[in-house]
Design a protein around this motif. Structure first.
Motif, mmCIF file in Angstrom:
data_model
loop_
_atom_site.group_PDB
_atom_site.id
_atom_site.type_symbol
_atom_site.label_atom_id
_atom_site.label_comp_id
_atom_site.label_asym_id
_atom_site.label_seq_id
_atom_site.Cartn_x
_atom_site.Cartn_y
_atom_site.Cartn_z
ATOM 1 N N LEU A 202 3.318 69.634 -49.502
ATOM 2 C CA LEU A 202 2.595 68.584 -49.906
ATOM 3 C C LEU A 202 2.540 68.424 -51.423
ATOM 4 O O LEU A 202 2.955 67.377 -52.147
ATOM 5 C CB LEU A 202 1.275 68.436 -49.548
ATOM 6 C CG LEU A 202 0.400 67.275 -49.625
ATOM 7 C CD1 LEU A 202 0.928 66.036 -48.609
ATOM 8 C CD2 LEU A 202 -1.031 67.395 -49.384
ATOM 9 N N GLY A 203 2.219 69.544 -52.074
ATOM 10 C CA GLY A 203 2.459 69.233 -53.642
ATOM 11 C C GLY A 203 3.847 69.416 -54.374
ATOM 12 O O GLY A 203 3.846 68.725 -55.161
ATOM 13 N N ALA A 204 4.674 70.072 -53.647
ATOM 14 C CA ALA A 204 6.049 70.024 -54.231
ATOM 15 C C ALA A 204 6.855 68.647 -53.818
ATOM 16 O O ALA A 204 7.743 68.145 -54.773
ATOM 17 C CB ALA A 204 6.999 70.965 -53.327
ATOM 18 N N ASN A 205 5.964 67.498 -53.297
ATOM 19 C CA ASN A 205 6.477 66.244 -52.917
ATOM 20 C C ASN A 205 5.310 65.393 -53.389
ATOM 21 O O ASN A 205 5.401 64.269 -52.845
ATOM 22 C CB ASN A 205 6.842 66.061 -51.293
ATOM 23 C CG ASN A 205 7.883 67.019 -50.837
ATOM 24 O OD1 ASN A 205 9.349 66.380 -51.101
ATOM 25 N ND2 ASN A 205 7.717 67.978 -50.276
ATOM 26 N N ALA A 206 4.895 65.924 -54.626
ATOM 27 C CA ALA A 206 3.798 65.044 -54.888
ATOM 28 C C ALA A 206 4.258 63.581 -55.219
ATOM 29 O O ALA A 206 3.214 62.573 -55.259
ATOM 30 C CB ALA A 206 2.935 65.813 -55.922
ATOM 31 N N ASN A 207 5.202 63.477 -55.839
ATOM 32 C CA ASN A 207 5.476 62.321 -56.650
ATOM 33 C C ASN A 207 5.341 61.345 -55.475
ATOM 34 O O ASN A 207 5.059 59.820 -55.323
ATOM 35 C CB ASN A 207 6.584 62.188 -57.157
ATOM 36 C CG ASN A 207 6.577 62.588 -58.745
ATOM 37 O OD1 ASN A 207 5.484 62.434 -59.281
ATOM 38 N ND2 ASN A 207 7.696 63.043 -59.359
ATOM 39 N N GLY A 208 6.185 61.521 -54.263
ATOM 40 C CA GLY A 208 6.348 60.683 -53.052
ATOM 41 C C GLY A 208 5.004 60.309 -52.547
ATOM 42 O O GLY A 208 4.718 59.274 -51.841
ATOM 43 N N VAL A 209 4.237 61.414 -52.428
ATOM 44 C CA VAL A 209 2.956 61.442 -51.820
ATOM 45 C C VAL A 209 1.748 60.385 -52.425
ATOM 46 O O VAL A 209 1.495 59.451 -51.809
ATOM 47 C CB VAL A 209 2.233 62.656 -51.483
ATOM 48 C CG1 VAL A 209 0.640 62.418 -51.139
ATOM 49 C CG2 VAL A 209 2.814 63.869 -50.533
ATOM 50 N N VAL A 210 1.943 60.557 -53.702
ATOM 51 C CA VAL A 210 1.058 59.491 -54.548
ATOM 52 C C VAL A 210 1.617 58.103 -54.634
ATOM 53 O O VAL A 210 0.839 57.236 -54.715
ATOM 54 C CB VAL A 210 0.724 60.217 -56.003
ATOM 55 C CG1 VAL A 210 0.011 61.471 -55.943
ATOM 56 C CG2 VAL A 210 1.720 60.169 -56.713
ATOM 57 N N ALA A 211 2.936 58.272 -54.466
ATOM 58 C CA ALA A 211 3.520 56.682 -54.265
ATOM 59 C C ALA A 211 3.143 55.977 -53.356
ATOM 60 O O ALA A 211 3.096 54.840 -52.968
ATOM 61 C CB ALA A 211 5.099 56.800 -54.712
ATOM 62 N N ALA A 212 3.087 56.843 -51.990
ATOM 63 C CA ALA A 212 2.803 55.991 -50.772
ATOM 64 C C ALA A 212 1.505 55.899 -50.319
ATOM 65 O O ALA A 212 1.134 54.862 -49.872
ATOM 66 C CB ALA A 212 3.490 57.089 -49.651
ATOM 67 N N GLU A 213 0.671 57.039 -50.882
ATOM 68 C CA GLU A 213 -0.836 57.067 -50.579
ATOM 69 C C GLU A 213 -1.841 56.744 -51.631
ATOM 70 O O GLU A 213 -3.125 56.653 -51.528
ATOM 71 C CB GLU A 213 -1.122 58.233 -49.906
ATOM 72 C CG GLU A 213 -0.219 58.514 -48.245
ATOM 73 C CD GLU A 213 -0.624 59.598 -47.747
ATOM 74 O OE1 GLU A 213 -1.905 59.797 -47.760
ATOM 75 O OE2 GLU A 213 0.288 60.376 -47.531
ATOM 76 N N GLY A 214 -1.439 56.616 -53.050
ATOM 77 C CA GLY A 214 -2.239 56.514 -54.104
ATOM 78 C C GLY A 214 -3.323 57.789 -54.307
ATOM 79 O O GLY A 214 -2.951 58.933 -54.035
ATOM 80 N N ARG A 215 -4.455 57.469 -54.716
ATOM 81 C CA ARG A 215 -5.478 58.418 -54.694
ATOM 82 C C ARG A 215 -5.731 59.342 -53.411
ATOM 83 O O ARG A 215 -6.004 60.523 -53.882
ATOM 84 C CB ARG A 215 -6.828 57.766 -54.909
ATOM 85 C CG ARG A 215 -8.096 58.746 -55.630
ATOM 86 C CD ARG A 215 -9.336 57.973 -55.793
ATOM 87 N NE ARG A 215 -10.058 58.880 -56.243
ATOM 88 C CZ ARG A 215 -10.235 59.360 -57.664
ATOM 89 N NH1 ARG A 215 -9.487 58.789 -58.571
ATOM 90 N NH2 ARG A 215 -11.388 60.224 -58.111
ATOM 91 N N LYS A 216 -5.530 58.793 -52.221
ATOM 92 C CA LYS A 216 -5.934 59.502 -51.219
ATOM 93 C C LYS A 216 -4.843 60.642 -51.128
ATOM 94 O O LYS A 216 -5.205 61.762 -50.800
ATOM 95 C CB LYS A 216 -5.782 58.884 -49.820
ATOM 96 C CG LYS A 216 -6.074 59.532 -48.570
ATOM 97 C CD LYS A 216 -5.765 58.437 -47.380
ATOM 98 C CE LYS A 216 -5.922 59.038 -46.031
ATOM 99 N NZ LYS A 216 -5.909 58.473 -44.944
ATOM 100 N N GLY A 217 -3.613 60.399 -51.424
ATOM 101 C CA GLY A 217 -2.514 61.524 -51.410
ATOM 102 C C GLY A 217 -2.685 62.427 -52.668
ATOM 103 O O GLY A 217 -2.447 63.540 -52.207
ATOM 104 N N ALA A 218 -3.389 61.768 -53.859
ATOM 105 C CA ALA A 218 -3.513 62.831 -54.911
ATOM 106 C C ALA A 218 -4.592 63.760 -54.416
ATOM 107 O O ALA A 218 -4.572 65.019 -54.648
ATOM 108 C CB ALA A 218 -3.933 61.839 -56.155
ATOM 109 N N GLU A 219 -5.697 63.359 -53.844
ATOM 110 C CA GLU A 219 -6.632 64.024 -53.380
ATOM 111 C C GLU A 219 -6.180 65.120 -52.507
ATOM 112 O O GLU A 219 -6.484 66.371 -52.271
ATOM 113 C CB GLU A 219 -7.916 63.243 -52.823
ATOM 114 C CG GLU A 219 -8.594 62.431 -53.853
ATOM 115 C CD GLU A 219 -9.967 61.724 -53.282
ATOM 116 O OE1 GLU A 219 -9.855 61.527 -52.045
ATOM 117 O OE2 GLU A 219 -10.512 61.330 -54.183
ATOM 118 N N ALA A 220 -5.322 64.796 -51.491
ATOM 119 C CA ALA A 220 -4.742 65.944 -50.641
ATOM 120 C C ALA A 220 -3.975 66.790 -51.176
ATOM 121 O O ALA A 220 -4.020 68.125 -51.010
ATOM 122 C CB ALA A 220 -3.839 65.146 -49.496
#
Length: 364
Positions: free
Chosen positions: A292-310
């Motif tokens: 999840l962390g290694a793909n953080a850019n894609g995660v936060v682009a798709a999910e915003g703050r929820k993805g950042a918290e994950a």
């Protein structure tokens, strides 16, 4: 003036300008090359200085002299003078005394991490080869004139991508020697300087070029949280507490940058990737957190703050796993250097570390 009411790109004319950018391509002899050179662009121009001010930012007691200046509102975003916005990173080609100097576009990469065309990646964009400093070519010609050196259609990013980024992100106000260049820039954040003699929040522009500054940063509307962070024992240490430094006045409707999204991007690009060598030795939950962390850019682009918290919750899990496994002792440096951030996530953001969670009941 609110973002949705700011003048749009169609409301302004454009002017020809030059920026410096970095391109990866394939040379005429078939080898890969990285080229740093100028490219002609057209950018919006506000010749009569009519764009509205949407915020007033005062920097106090930092590396540059105290100053105040305005953010301009344009096309739904806010723009700040390039000489300050880009001074933290590799903006050596841009000089405050030379208004006509080419802006080194990559120097805006830290304040605009989602703009892929600005980024100078450590590996060649086409072949994946790691790039060293001495590998970068700097021909005298503009990139449009370098067909003798490189196959222009192979360039990544393309010339047109860079031109589009410049038109979207750079703004000229005024004309001639009295004109100024502005860059689309997030509103400032409260961050905790590492090497000052006092523990206090300092208001500055956010940039992913400064790892410590990013992970200690709070949005401009979170001063109380920034002050509480400055009081944490792991942050304050033996230093005295001091009042915050800097001021910001913002028109209604302009939201602060999401500080946890910025942090997740940096953690994913740096601290999470420090654990790449030991991924096969992590637990299943640890591997999931690393991925999840290694793909953080894609995660936060798709999910915003929820993805950042994950992503950041995953960092807490990885810290616990590294600290609790003697076989991973050589990688405890990851837990050590992220200690301030972990304290922030737990004590200021209210996250729960995996070790603090109640154990799951065993299935019968």
């Amino acid at each position: 003036m609110r973002p949705e009411r700011t003048p749009r790109a169609a409301d302004l004319g454009t002017a020809e300008d030059v920026v410096v950018a970095t391109f990866d391509g394939i040379a005429r002899d078939g080898s890969d090359v990285r080229i740093r050179t100028a490219v002609s662009v057209r950018i919006p121009i506000d010749p009569g200085a009519e764009l509205p001010s949407v915020a007033r930012y005062a920097a106090v007691g930092r590396r540059l002299p105290d100053f105040e200046d305005d953010y301009l509102g344009f096309d739904g975003g806010c723009y700040f003078p390039a000489w300050y916005a880009c001074q933290r990173s590799l903006g050596g080609e841009y000089h405050t005394g030379n208004a006509g100097a080419a802006l080194y576009l990559a120097s805006a990469a830290g304040i605009l991490p989602s703009e892929d065309a600005l980024q100078q990646k450590p590996h060649h964009r086409i072949t994946g080869r790691q790039i060293r400093g001495q590998d970068v070519l700097q021909p005298a010609e503009r990139i449009e004139e370098c067909s003798w050196l490189v196959d222009l259609p192979s360039l990544r990013p393309s010339i047109e991508e860079v031109r589009a980024a410049a038109a979207r992100l750079i703004l000229r106000q005024g004309e001639g020697a009295r004109g100024r260049t502005f860059v689309r820039t997030p509103l400032p954040v409260w961050t905790q300087p590492r090497y000052e003699t006092e523990s206090r929040p300092v208001l500055r522009l956010p940039t992913t070029d400064d790892l410590h500054g990013t992970v200690t940063a709070f949005g401009h509307d979170r001063l109380e949280e920034a002050l509480a962070f400055a009081r944490l024992p792991s942050v304050r240490g033996r230093r005295d507490l001091a009042p915050p430094s800097g001021r910001i006045e913002v028109e209604p409707g302009w939201a602060a940058e999401d500080d946890l999204v910025w942090i997740a991007r940096v953690v994913g690009a740096h601290w999470i990737r420090d654990l790449d060598p030991v991924v096969p030795r992590l637990s299943a939950a640890g591997v999931a957190a690393w991925h999840l962390g290694a793909n953080a850019n894609g995660v936060v682009a798709a999910e915003g703050r929820k993805g950042a918290e994950a992503v950041l919750s995953g960092l807490l899990r990885l810290r616990d796993e590294v600290e609790g496994d003697p076989a991973l002792a050589a990688f405890r440096f990851v837990a050590n250097k992220s200690r301030e951030l972990a304290d922030r996530l737990v004590h200021i953001e209210g996250m729960v570390t995996p070790s603090a969670l109640p154990p799951r009941p065993h299935p019968r």
